[in-house]
Design a protein around this motif. Sequence first.
Motif, mmCIF file in Angstrom:
data_model
loop_
_atom_site.group_PDB
_atom_site.id
_atom_site.type_symbol
_atom_site.label_atom_id
_atom_site.label_comp_id
_atom_site.label_asym_id
_atom_site.label_seq_id
_atom_site.Cartn_x
_atom_site.Cartn_y
_atom_site.Cartn_z
ATOM 1 N N GLY A 22 -9.062 -17.991 -16.290
ATOM 2 C CA GLY A 22 -8.973 -16.865 -17.028
ATOM 3 C C GLY A 22 -7.883 -16.430 -17.833
ATOM 4 O O GLY A 22 -6.867 -17.553 -17.804
ATOM 5 N N THR A 23 -7.464 -15.514 -18.335
ATOM 6 C CA THR A 23 -6.402 -15.174 -19.167
ATOM 7 C C THR A 23 -5.140 -14.653 -18.378
ATOM 8 O O THR A 23 -4.151 -14.601 -19.169
ATOM 9 C CB THR A 23 -6.823 -14.007 -20.017
ATOM 10 N N GLY A 24 -5.252 -14.549 -17.190
ATOM 11 C CA GLY A 24 -4.210 -14.173 -16.396
ATOM 12 C C GLY A 24 -4.084 -12.602 -16.455
ATOM 13 O O GLY A 24 -3.183 -12.139 -15.738
ATOM 14 N N GLN A 25 -5.094 -11.752 -16.883
ATOM 15 C CA GLN A 25 -4.889 -10.178 -16.889
ATOM 16 C C GLN A 25 -5.090 -9.863 -15.430
ATOM 17 O O GLN A 25 -4.591 -8.756 -15.312
ATOM 18 C CB GLN A 25 -5.847 -9.766 -17.776
ATOM 19 N N GLU A 26 -5.593 -10.402 -14.853
ATOM 20 C CA GLU A 26 -6.117 -9.965 -13.151
ATOM 21 C C GLU A 26 -4.660 -10.012 -12.653
ATOM 22 O O GLU A 26 -4.422 -8.743 -11.800
ATOM 23 C CB GLU A 26 -7.142 -10.745 -12.555
ATOM 24 N N GLN A 27 -3.884 -10.655 -12.740
ATOM 25 C CA GLN A 27 -2.591 -10.902 -11.962
ATOM 26 C C GLN A 27 -1.506 -9.765 -12.668
ATOM 27 O O GLN A 27 -0.878 -9.121 -11.979
ATOM 28 C CB GLN A 27 -1.823 -12.225 -12.034
ATOM 29 N N ILE A 28 -1.729 -9.729 -13.910
ATOM 30 C CA ILE A 28 -0.889 -8.669 -14.431
ATOM 31 C C ILE A 28 -1.363 -7.071 -14.146
ATOM 32 O O ILE A 28 -0.439 -6.221 -13.655
ATOM 33 C CB ILE A 28 -1.062 -8.820 -16.122
ATOM 34 N N GLU A 29 -2.632 -6.949 -13.855
ATOM 35 C CA GLU A 29 -3.026 -5.873 -13.502
ATOM 36 C C GLU A 29 -2.892 -5.695 -11.910
ATOM 37 O O GLU A 29 -2.375 -4.498 -11.641
ATOM 38 C CB GLU A 29 -4.582 -5.735 -13.679
ATOM 39 N N ARG A 30 -2.797 -6.581 -11.128
ATOM 40 C CA ARG A 30 -2.089 -6.569 -9.844
ATOM 41 C C ARG A 30 -0.830 -6.006 -9.682
ATOM 42 O O ARG A 30 -0.401 -5.139 -9.027
ATOM 43 C CB ARG A 30 -2.485 -7.785 -9.020
ATOM 44 N N ASP A 31 0.169 -6.602 -10.759
ATOM 45 C CA ASP A 31 1.517 -6.291 -10.780
ATOM 46 C C ASP A 31 1.762 -4.918 -11.307
ATOM 47 O O ASP A 31 2.519 -4.246 -10.842
ATOM 48 C CB ASP A 31 2.132 -7.454 -11.624
ATOM 49 N N ARG A 32 1.043 -4.388 -12.210
ATOM 50 C CA ARG A 32 1.105 -3.097 -12.803
ATOM 51 C C ARG A 32 0.679 -2.096 -11.548
ATOM 52 O O ARG A 32 1.338 -1.062 -11.500
ATOM 53 C CB ARG A 32 0.176 -2.830 -14.049
ATOM 54 N N ARG A 33 -0.118 -2.664 -11.124
ATOM 55 C CA ARG A 33 -0.806 -1.411 -9.732
ATOM 56 C C ARG A 33 0.104 -1.643 -8.476
ATOM 57 O O ARG A 33 -0.154 -0.924 -7.559
ATOM 58 C CB ARG A 33 -2.202 -1.666 -9.643
ATOM 59 N N GLN A 34 0.785 -2.575 -8.422
ATOM 60 C CA GLN A 34 1.470 -3.029 -7.352
ATOM 61 C C GLN A 34 0.581 -3.105 -6.140
ATOM 62 O O GLN A 34 0.730 -2.653 -5.135
ATOM 63 C CB GLN A 34 2.659 -1.870 -6.990
ATOM 64 N N LEU A 35 -0.421 -4.046 -6.355
ATOM 65 C CA LEU A 35 -1.498 -4.279 -5.295
ATOM 66 C C LEU A 35 -0.951 -5.425 -4.704
ATOM 67 O O LEU A 35 -0.795 -6.497 -5.243
ATOM 68 C CB LEU A 35 -2.825 -4.533 -5.777
ATOM 69 N N PRO A 36 -0.951 -5.249 -3.362
ATOM 70 C CA PRO A 36 -0.808 -6.650 -2.378
ATOM 71 C C PRO A 36 -1.927 -7.598 -2.399
ATOM 72 O O PRO A 36 -3.147 -7.083 -2.503
ATOM 73 C CB PRO A 36 -0.300 -6.012 -1.202
ATOM 74 N N SER A 37 -1.647 -8.849 -2.375
ATOM 75 C CA SER A 37 -2.831 -9.632 -2.289
ATOM 76 C C SER A 37 -2.456 -11.031 -1.319
ATOM 77 O O SER A 37 -1.158 -11.302 -1.422
ATOM 78 C CB SER A 37 -3.311 -10.223 -3.421
ATOM 79 N N LEU A 38 -3.375 -11.707 -0.672
ATOM 80 C CA LEU A 38 -3.076 -12.937 -0.071
ATOM 81 C C LEU A 38 -2.786 -14.149 -1.054
ATOM 82 O O LEU A 38 -1.982 -14.985 -0.728
ATOM 83 C CB LEU A 38 -3.996 -13.083 1.194
ATOM 84 N N VAL A 39 -3.699 -14.099 -2.031
ATOM 85 C CA VAL A 39 -3.740 -15.411 -2.813
ATOM 86 C C VAL A 39 -3.477 -14.689 -4.336
ATOM 87 O O VAL A 39 -3.845 -13.664 -4.706
ATOM 88 C CB VAL A 39 -5.013 -15.669 -2.838
ATOM 89 N N GLU A 40 -2.678 -15.686 -5.129
ATOM 90 C CA GLU A 40 -2.268 -15.303 -6.373
ATOM 91 C C GLU A 40 -3.645 -15.534 -7.406
ATOM 92 O O GLU A 40 -4.340 -16.368 -7.046
ATOM 93 C CB GLU A 40 -1.004 -15.837 -6.798
ATOM 94 N N ALA A 41 -3.479 -14.603 -8.337
ATOM 95 C CA ALA A 41 -4.394 -14.789 -9.648
ATOM 96 C C ALA A 41 -3.702 -15.242 -10.732
ATOM 97 O O ALA A 41 -2.430 -15.529 -10.649
ATOM 98 C CB ALA A 41 -5.317 -13.410 -9.513
#
Length: 694
Positions: A22-41
């Motif tokens: 995809g466009t990578g927007q998901e990881q940007i949104e995760r970083d903006r919300r400071q959401l932890p995750s096991l796997v990077e997007a």
Amino acid sequence: MLALRDILLCKGLRRNVANNNGTGQEQIERDRRQLPSLVEAGRHAGRSRVVFSGSNINLHLWIRDSFISIVQNKTRVLILAFFIIYQLFFWSWGSLYYLLVRFKPGCIYGADSFVEAWVFAVVTQMTVGYGNTGPQNCWPVSVMIVVQGILSVLLGAMVVGIMFARISHPHYRGRSIYMSDRASIARRDGTLKLMFRIADIRRTQVVEPHVKTFLYTWGSGRVTAEGEKIPVRCEALDIGYIDGMLLLPLIIEHTIDERSPLCGHTHDSLTSLNAEIVVTFEGTTEFGNPFMARRSYLPHELHWGEQFLPIIMRPEGSETNKHYGVDLTHFHDLRRQKDVPSAPASEVSHAVVSRALKTVPYPLLGENTLVVSDSLCVSWTRGGALELVARVGDTYPNQMVEVVVHFILYRWCRLEDQQRDPLLPTFTQHRLDVGYNTGADRLNLRLPVDVRHVIDARSPLANWLEPGGVDSDLGSEIVVIMNGYRTRSTDNVLRQRTYNVGQHVRWGHRFVPIVRPPGFSGDGKARVRWGKFHAVVPDTRKEVDGHAVSVPGGPRIRLAKATPASLAGTSSEHPCCPGTSSLLGHSLCPALPGSNSHPAPPVSLLSTQLSRMPSRLGPGAVEASDYTILPMDLHRYAAEIASMATPAGAVAPGSLDAVPEDRAMQDSELSLNAPLVAQSAQDEADAAKMARNL
């Protein structure tokens, strides 16, 4: 830096950097919300974000697993490292040869300076061949040449092996596996499913592809009986069969039923549990090299009530267009399903989970094609006995064998009774006999059948034959469990429905006949109108609209409608029957000759009133739901969600206004193996007209 990435993304500069993710927007949104995750997007989707800490962890990896540690470095780092190593090799051996020439002249001809000794070392290691310089009849130089030759062979083997392993790393083959950057939880043919899309854009075949999906839930964790704290729970989500060829993009499905870890979850519960769904694609290249691709979805990346856009295009059959096409520009895009309300994810998820539409499963081999009617009917047999009826079937005839059906009645204790006697059980469970006494009886679902429970003096529902008996059971539940074995894989398959007596039982109704005998078909085959599987009509075989009904062996009863007060456990005395419960002025009491009691309402009116009764299960039980009992761990782990309270003026989650009206399949005579199609608005109008005429 984050703002710069957002600007670049908005301008489309990174649109095609990582198309497979995809466009990578998901990881940007995760970083903006400071959401932890096991796997990077996003750009580096699939990379683990777990950080291990401890003493000398990196040193341990470099010593005990040096090859993998070297290969996992970036290619440019490896090239720079090998260049430095070769230079150190050349300069080291050049220095040794220069010292040999200085202290023992004549061992190497043509090498009087350091530069000539350095060139001699390079020529020796690269096996170019001696020219202006070369060894003489001297043992020390001969031994040094042999040692350098052996070391150079070992160094070259290591460099070639590491670079080949790096260039042919399975990670690169995984880049050709497209995985959607968003997932959907929506209904397909009435069944709640988790869906995401996968495609292989290479024309070479992937050998034995497998998709594994796991649900990680955190929340506050749990403590075992021994005091052990378990912070996270990992549960597998069954995917089942997928197309092993991967010639076309696939929408992978996970059925959310009683056996699914996602059973009963909504957007709020998944968010409160910090849930993460990890998807792993495993396969083997045609050269025999295994590879994998990985992706994860957080709760805000799960889109409720949405479906993926179609991207497969069939050829037009012209001379210039003879190939099937796939439009990858919309690979990650979704759109809202028809009649799904435009509301926050919290409300939409409740509506999607709670609503069980009047549909039947599509007849696919290997899928769960069992179907149970969305309502129960109470009608009379030809002998005059009262019976409780459910309709069951298999849309793919005879795919399921050893099929059994169970009716289980749950009577709940009233709140005031529980407060008066704390030792009183919360509920009582009763099994309703449907003809499986010996344990050897099994259903043959070549055609749909009606499963019946006769309500007589021996039935747990015998109180329905008494005055006010139905009123006391309006808050009870009847669970219909249907299970069997799939002939293809011998897997046990389950289909379950939960019915509230005051809301999902159609009084004085019967199911519409849907099986057409072979003699009425031109090809001599029986046909099933699957579009009318859930349809019911008033039972007009007896005079029941306001008239007494004679039941052999029991009292003379007339049906009546119920009050909301009866649902709350309160009742009032009926004037014609002292000591019995009254239901809006009409009782379920014997018809006494010469009494001045009010006539009972028509059965059709009774059914309409009961269908509109508020459910004791809360706003989620608006239809015969797939499940109403949530997993125990959902309540154990989930935090209190203050946001679940509906604001003033908002549509309540799961309410009738927040979900579409019931939809049925097309009212056409379909052969037993014919595909099913959606019912049109005209079919619904015709069905309503027929019901009014009846």
